[in-house]
Design a protein around this motif. Structure first.
Motif, PDB file in Angstrom:
ATOM      1  N   VAL A 111       0.842  -1.206   0.000  1.00  0.00           N
ATOM      2  CA  VAL A 111       0.000   0.000   0.000  1.00  0.00           C
ATOM      3  C   VAL A 111       0.874   1.252   0.000  1.00  0.00           C
ATOM      4  O   VAL A 111       0.644   2.198  -0.767  1.00  0.00           O
ATOM      5  CB  VAL A 111      -0.948   0.005   1.219  1.00  0.00           C
ATOM      6  N   ALA A 112       1.878   1.275   0.858  1.00  0.00           N
ATOM      7  CA  ALA A 112       2.732   2.459   0.983  1.00  0.00           C
ATOM      8  C   ALA A 112       3.499   2.741  -0.304  1.00  0.00           C
ATOM      9  O   ALA A 112       3.515   3.873  -0.802  1.00  0.00           O
ATOM     10  CB  ALA A 112       3.701   2.287   2.149  1.00  0.00           C
ATOM     11  N   ARG A 113       4.123   1.712  -0.874  1.00  0.00           N
ATOM     12  CA  ARG A 113       4.946   1.923  -2.064  1.00  0.00           C
ATOM     13  C   ARG A 113       4.102   2.312  -3.276  1.00  0.00           C
ATOM     14  O   ARG A 113       4.511   3.152  -4.081  1.00  0.00           O
ATOM     15  CB  ARG A 113       5.745   0.655  -2.366  1.00  0.00           C
ATOM     16  N   ALA A 114       2.923   1.711  -3.418  1.00  0.00           N
ATOM     17  CA  ALA A 114       2.087   1.987  -4.588  1.00  0.00           C
ATOM     18  C   ALA A 114       1.493   3.394  -4.558  1.00  0.00           C
ATOM     19  O   ALA A 114       1.104   3.922  -5.600  1.00  0.00           O
ATOM     20  CB  ALA A 114       0.962   0.956  -4.677  1.00  0.00           C
ATOM     21  N   ASN A 115       1.452   4.005  -3.361  1.00  0.00           N
ATOM     22  CA  ASN A 115       0.801   5.310  -3.218  1.00  0.00           C
ATOM     23  C   ASN A 115       1.746   6.393  -2.710  1.00  0.00           C
ATOM     24  O   ASN A 115       1.307   7.440  -2.239  1.00  0.00           O
ATOM     25  CB  ASN A 115      -0.397   5.173  -2.277  1.00  0.00           C
ATOM     26  N   GLU A 116       3.040   6.150  -2.862  1.00  0.00           N
ATOM     27  CA  GLU A 116       4.068   7.078  -2.386  1.00  0.00           C
ATOM     28  C   GLU A 116       4.033   8.379  -3.188  1.00  0.00           C
ATOM     29  O   GLU A 116       3.953   8.375  -4.417  1.00  0.00           O
ATOM     30  CB  GLU A 116       5.428   6.410  -2.529  1.00  0.00           C
ATOM     31  N   ILE A 117       4.104   9.505  -2.481  1.00  0.00           N
ATOM     32  CA  ILE A 117       4.148  10.805  -3.169  1.00  0.00           C
ATOM     33  C   ILE A 117       5.439  11.564  -2.887  1.00  0.00           C
ATOM     34  O   ILE A 117       5.776  12.513  -3.602  1.00  0.00           O
ATOM     35  CB  ILE A 117       2.947  11.699  -2.788  1.00  0.00           C
ATOM     36  N   LEU A 118       6.184  11.153  -1.853  1.00  0.00           N
ATOM     37  CA  LEU A 118       7.400  11.884  -1.500  1.00  0.00           C
ATOM     38  C   LEU A 118       8.290  10.997  -0.644  1.00  0.00           C
ATOM     39  O   LEU A 118       7.816  10.313   0.252  1.00  0.00           O
ATOM     40  CB  LEU A 118       7.038  13.157  -0.716  1.00  0.00           C
ATOM     41  N   ARG A 119       9.600  11.022  -0.959  1.00  0.00           N
ATOM     42  CA  ARG A 119      10.584  10.318  -0.128  1.00  0.00           C
ATOM     43  C   ARG A 119      11.885  11.081  -0.188  1.00  0.00           C
ATOM     44  O   ARG A 119      12.359  11.443  -1.265  1.00  0.00           O
ATOM     45  CB  ARG A 119      10.767   8.876  -0.572  1.00  0.00           C
ATOM     46  N   VAL A 166      16.093  14.654  -2.260  1.00  0.00           N
ATOM     47  CA  VAL A 166      14.757  14.177  -2.604  1.00  0.00           C
ATOM     48  C   VAL A 166      14.904  13.001  -3.558  1.00  0.00           C
ATOM     49  O   VAL A 166      15.385  13.146  -4.677  1.00  0.00           O
ATOM     50  CB  VAL A 166      13.907  15.288  -3.250  1.00  0.00           C
ATOM     51  N   TYR A 167      14.500  11.809  -3.120  1.00  0.00           N
ATOM     52  CA  TYR A 167      14.664  10.598  -3.923  1.00  0.00           C
ATOM     53  C   TYR A 167      13.459  10.296  -4.794  1.00  0.00           C
ATOM     54  O   TYR A 167      13.586   9.645  -5.826  1.00  0.00           O
ATOM     55  CB  TYR A 167      14.949   9.406  -3.001  1.00  0.00           C
TER      56      TYR A 167
END
Length: 262
Positions: free
Chosen positions: A8-16, A105-106
Motif C-alpha cells: 500500500v505504501a509503495r504503490a501510493n508514495e508521493i514523496l521520499r 529528494v529521492y
C-alpha cells in the motif's frame, strides 16, 4: 483481514527524502547508516471504507530491535494523514522531509512538490517549543534520567570518549536547529557550515568533556527559549492548520481520482 502495508505504501508514495544524519550533513563515511522518510496517500478503502487504516510502513536491512551498522538502510513511509498530524504538532524529524534540499529528494510527485511548498505553513512557535522540549528529553536521557528503553546504548563510544558522543551530537544539533527556527523561521539543510562543524566535532569525539557539550547545548537552548518567551521571533504562534487541512482534503481527492478503477 491482513493488510500488506508495504505494498500500500509503495504503490501510493508521493514523496521520499533522505533523513537522519545524511540530510543534516552529519554523516561520517564508514560509520553512518542511511535513513529515508516519506509520505504516501492511503487509498479510499483504507480511509472511508472498511479495509482498515495504514498509517505507516518501515523497512530496514536489519531485524527490528537490532542496531543499525554502517551503510545499513532504513526507510519509514507515513500516511499523509499521520504525517500531517505529526508535522502540525511540530515533530522535528518530519519537518525535515519538507525542508530537505533537492539533492536529498529521492522521489516526488506533483502532490509531493505541493507538500514541500507548504513547509512554511507548519513552522510556528509551537514547533519551536516542541523542538526545545524534545531537546530537554534528549539531555535527560544523556544524563541517565530518561526511561530505560530510551537510554543511549553505545558502550563502545562511552568506552572511547567517556560519553555517548553520537547521542550528545543529536542534542546539540536539535538545539542549533531550534535556535535557527526561532530566529529566522527556517530550517537550513544541510546545516549551515559553522553549526555543522560544531556538531561533527562532538560526534567524532573532538570534545572530551561532556560538561562542555552540555554547557553549549544549554546556552543554545536557553537562547531559543528566551526569544520565544519574549516573542522576538518571526514565527507565527501556531501552524496554519486551516490551509494544511484544506490541502489535505483536496490532495486525497485528487489522488483517489487518479487511481485506476478496480
Amino acid at each position: 483481514m491482513s493488510i500488506d502495508t508495504g505494498a500500500v505504501a509503495r504503490a501510493n508514495e508521493i514523496l521520499r527524502t533522505e533523513a537522519g544524519s545524511g540530510v543534516h550533513g552529519l554523516a561520517i563515511a564508514g560509520v553512518s547508516d542511511h535513513d529515508e522518510a516519506g509520505v504516501f496517500v492511503e487509498p479510499a478503502e483504507h480511509v472511508v471504507g472498511l479495509a482498515g487504516p495504514v498509517d505507516h510502513h518501515t523497512w530496514r536491512d536489519r531485524p527490528e530491535g537490532a542496531r543499525s551498522e554502517a551503510g545499513d538502510r532504513e526507510c519509514t513511509l507515513y500516511s499523509l494523514r499521520k504525517f500531517l498530524r505529526l508535522a502540525v504538532a511540530g515533530n522535528p524529524n518530519l519537518l525535515l522531509v519538507m525542508c530537505a534540499p533537492e539533492s536529498s529528494v529521492y522521489r516526488t510527485t506533483a502532490l509531493g512538490d505541493e507538500l514541500r511548498a507548504l513547509a512554511p505553513a507548519f513552522l510556528s512557535r509551537d514547533a519551536a517549543r516542541r523542538a526545545v522540549g524534545y531537546l530537554d528529553g534528549q539531555v535527560a536521557m544523556l544524563l541517565g534520567r530518561g526511561r530505560q528503553k530510551d537510554m543511549p546504548k553505545r558502550p563502545e563510544l562511552v568506552a572511547a570518549h567517556g560519553y555517548d558522543t553520537k547521542f550528545a551530537s543529536h542534542a546539540l544539533r536539535l538545539g542549533l536547529q531550534a535556535l535557527e527556527l526561532t530566529e529566522h523561521a527556517r530550517l537550513t539543510l544541510p546545516m549551515p557550515e559553522a553549526d555543522r562543524e560544531r556538531v561533527l566535532r562532538v560526534k567524532s569525539g573532538g570534545v572530551p568533556d561532556l560538561d562542555a557539550v552540555l554547557a553549549e547545548v544549554t546556552a543554545v537552548r536557553d537562547r531559543a527559549e528566551a526569544l520565544l518567551e519574549a516573542g522576538r521571533t518571526p514565527l507565527p504562534e501556531a501552524p496554519d492548520t486551516e490551509r494544511i487541512s484544506a490541502w489535505s482534503v483536496d490532495a486525497h481527492r485528487r489522488h483517489w481520482d487518479a487511481m485506476p478503477a478496480a
